[in-house]
Design an enzyme around this catalytic site. Structure first.
Site, short mmCIF file in Angstrom:
data_model
loop_
_atom_site.label_atom_id
_atom_site.label_comp_id
_atom_site.label_asym_id
_atom_site.label_seq_id
_atom_site.Cartn_x
_atom_site.Cartn_y
_atom_site.Cartn_z
N CYS A 1 3.46 3.85 8.72
CA CYS A 1 3.74 5.09 7.99
C CYS A 1 4.56 6.06 8.84
O CYS A 1 4.16 6.39 9.97
CB CYS A 1 2.44 5.76 7.56
SG CYS A 1 2.70 7.34 6.71
N GLY B 1 10.78 -4.19 2.32
CA GLY B 1 11.89 -3.26 2.52
C GLY B 1 13.09 -3.55 1.66
O GLY B 1 13.61 -4.67 1.66
N ASP B 2 13.52 -2.55 0.90
CA ASP B 2 14.74 -2.61 0.08
C ASP B 2 14.67 -3.64 -1.04
O ASP B 2 15.68 -4.24 -1.41
CB ASP B 2 15.97 -2.86 0.95
CG ASP B 2 16.37 -1.66 1.79
OD1 ASP B 2 15.67 -0.63 1.70
OD2 ASP B 2 17.36 -1.74 2.53
N ALA C 1 0.65 5.55 -0.69
CA ALA C 1 -0.17 6.72 -0.94
C ALA C 1 0.19 7.35 -2.28
O ALA C 1 1.36 7.57 -2.58
CB ALA C 1 0.00 7.74 0.17
N GLN D 1 -6.49 -0.76 3.66
CA GLN D 1 -5.64 -0.36 4.78
C GLN D 1 -6.15 0.93 5.40
O GLN D 1 -6.40 1.91 4.69
CB GLN D 1 -4.19 -0.17 4.34
CG GLN D 1 -3.26 0.03 5.54
CD GLN D 1 -1.82 0.29 5.17
OE1 GLN D 1 -1.47 1.37 4.73
NE2 GLN D 1 -0.96 -0.72 5.34
N PRO E 1 0.84 -1.19 0.00
CA PRO E 1 0.00 0.00 0.00
C PRO E 1 0.88 1.25 0.00
O PRO E 1 1.73 1.40 0.87
CB PRO E 1 -0.78 -0.13 1.32
CG PRO E 1 0.09 -0.97 2.20
CD PRO E 1 0.85 -1.89 1.30
N LYS F 1 0.54 -3.85 9.40
CA LYS F 1 1.85 -3.53 8.84
C LYS F 1 2.57 -2.66 9.86
O LYS F 1 2.04 -1.64 10.29
CB LYS F 1 1.73 -2.80 7.50
CG LYS F 1 3.07 -2.59 6.79
CD LYS F 1 2.86 -2.09 5.36
CE LYS F 1 4.17 -2.10 4.57
NZ LYS F 1 5.13 -1.09 5.02
N ARG G 1 8.53 0.17 -3.66
CA ARG G 1 9.11 1.03 -4.69
C ARG G 1 9.77 0.25 -5.83
O ARG G 1 9.95 0.79 -6.91
CB ARG G 1 10.11 1.99 -4.04
CG ARG G 1 9.39 3.09 -3.25
CD ARG G 1 10.35 4.15 -2.78
NE ARG G 1 10.66 3.98 -1.37
CZ ARG G 1 11.38 4.85 -0.67
NH1 ARG G 1 11.88 5.92 -1.25
NH2 ARG G 1 11.61 4.64 0.60
#
Length: 349
Positions: free
Chosen positions: A102, A203-204, A19, A71, A17, A141, A227
């Protein structure tokens, strides 16, 4: 460990998720490229319970996005429970996910997101309130803690499990780290070993190889890609192939990449009520799709100025007709001392 909703029996791949990114068009595209589970952008419980039109609009999803989680975030257990009830009754996703991760200041200053991690009793109260307000599975999360001094991922995760969480995603950074440093995958391994519920590693992850390495190093039950999906939704198909011991599919050639970007743009235009606003908001995606393309600096400059989908089509057609012109422009840019890195250029006009 079995997931509390129907999903692949092996290692499911989640689209994280995010934004302003994991909106319905991108979720649908990632599902087509192999994402097994998607989650909405994080949404304010207050906005949901007050039936704020803009918030409810972001809850729209189609059948081709299932299984999907909604979420929500907030620090008021009562409000979170009310929001979960409305989401369940009106939208009926596969699960409700609570955001305790977040790190953004405007969320944290209201004790939402990772702000809740300063008070683990509050975390438990929120989970219990949401769980008692819905028949759907409740997942969470989290980050590894609020700060280095309170970095207790296993304790936080166990308390979430005890409060009723049916699955847990861990981004192994603290809130004070934001996105700096490296994600400590060893913490995902520790949480996976300690919990009886599925743990989703996050992550990463920038490449399919990263995703597979995380899973093998940590033993996590699922992989959440954030990402790493920007401008390359095919990362899910690539990851699945590697997990199954198959050769990794090559990334699409430039022309096909542009076709995918345009398909995504069409979906965004159809989803949004304002075509011009949709085009402007979509600029960030365009920048990601052309990352690494020869002459990408000049190409991004043009794409970050578009105000309609037809302009995007024209820019891509112009590039494909004469890509060397863009490489020449890049040389001029370098000589003038301008930066080639526009990845953080604002999406708004």
């Amino acid at each position: 460990m079995r997931f509390p909703f129907k999903v692949r029996d092996d290692i499911p791949l989640y689209l994280a998720p995010m934004a302003g990114v994991s909106e319905s068009p991108f979720r649908r595209l990632c599902r087509r490229f192999g994402a097994d589970v998607v989650v909405t952008e994080f949404l304010s419980a207050e906005g949901i319970r007050r039936e704020n039109a803009a918030t409810l609009d972001k809850l729209r999803f189609g059948a081709d996005e299932r299984p999907i989680g909604v979420q929500i975030f907030g620090a008021d257990p009562g409000a979170m429970g009310e929001a979960a009830r409305l989401v369940t009754d009106v939208f009926d996703p596969e699960f409700i996910d609570i955001n305790f991760g977040c790190p953004v200041k405007k969320v944290v200053r209201r004790n939402g997101g990772s702000g809740c991690l300063k008070d683990l009793s509050l975390v438990e109260s929120v989970i219990r309130s949401v769980s008692s307000s819905t028949h759907l599975p409740v997942t969470v999360k989290i980050r590894s803690g609020w700060s280095e001094e309170t970095r207790l991922p296993v304790e936080i995760a166990l308390r979430c499990q005890d409060a009723g969480a049916k699955a847990l995603a861990l981004h192994p950074r603290t809130r004070t780290q934001m996105y700096s440093g490296s994600a400590r995958w060893d913490e995902i391994a520790a949480v996976s070993a300690a919990l009886d519920i599925p743990v989703i590693g996050n992550g990463d992850i920038k490449t399919a190889e990263d995703a597979v390495r995380m899973q093998r190093e940590t033993g996590c039950g699922a992989i959440m890609i954030a990402r790493g999906s920007f401008g390359q939704p095919w990362i899910f198909d690539q990851t699945r192939a590697l997990l199954e011991g198959k050769p990794k599919p090559e990334a699409p050639e430039i022309e096909r990449r542009f076709e995918i970007a345009l398909e995504h743009a069409h979906m965004a235009e159809e989803y949004e009520a304002d075509p011009r606003g949709a085009a402007i908001e979509f600029r960030k995606h365009l920048g990601w799709y052309v990352k690494g393309v020869p002459g990408s600096a000049e190409l991004r400059r043009k794409l970050h100025a578009v105000v309609s989908l037809s302009e995007v089509e024209d820019v891509f057609a112009s590039y494909l007709a004469n890509p060397h012109r863009y490489e020449d422009a890049r040389s001029v840019t370098a000589l003038s001392g301008e930066s080639d890195d526009l990845e953080s250029a604002p999406a708004a006009a």
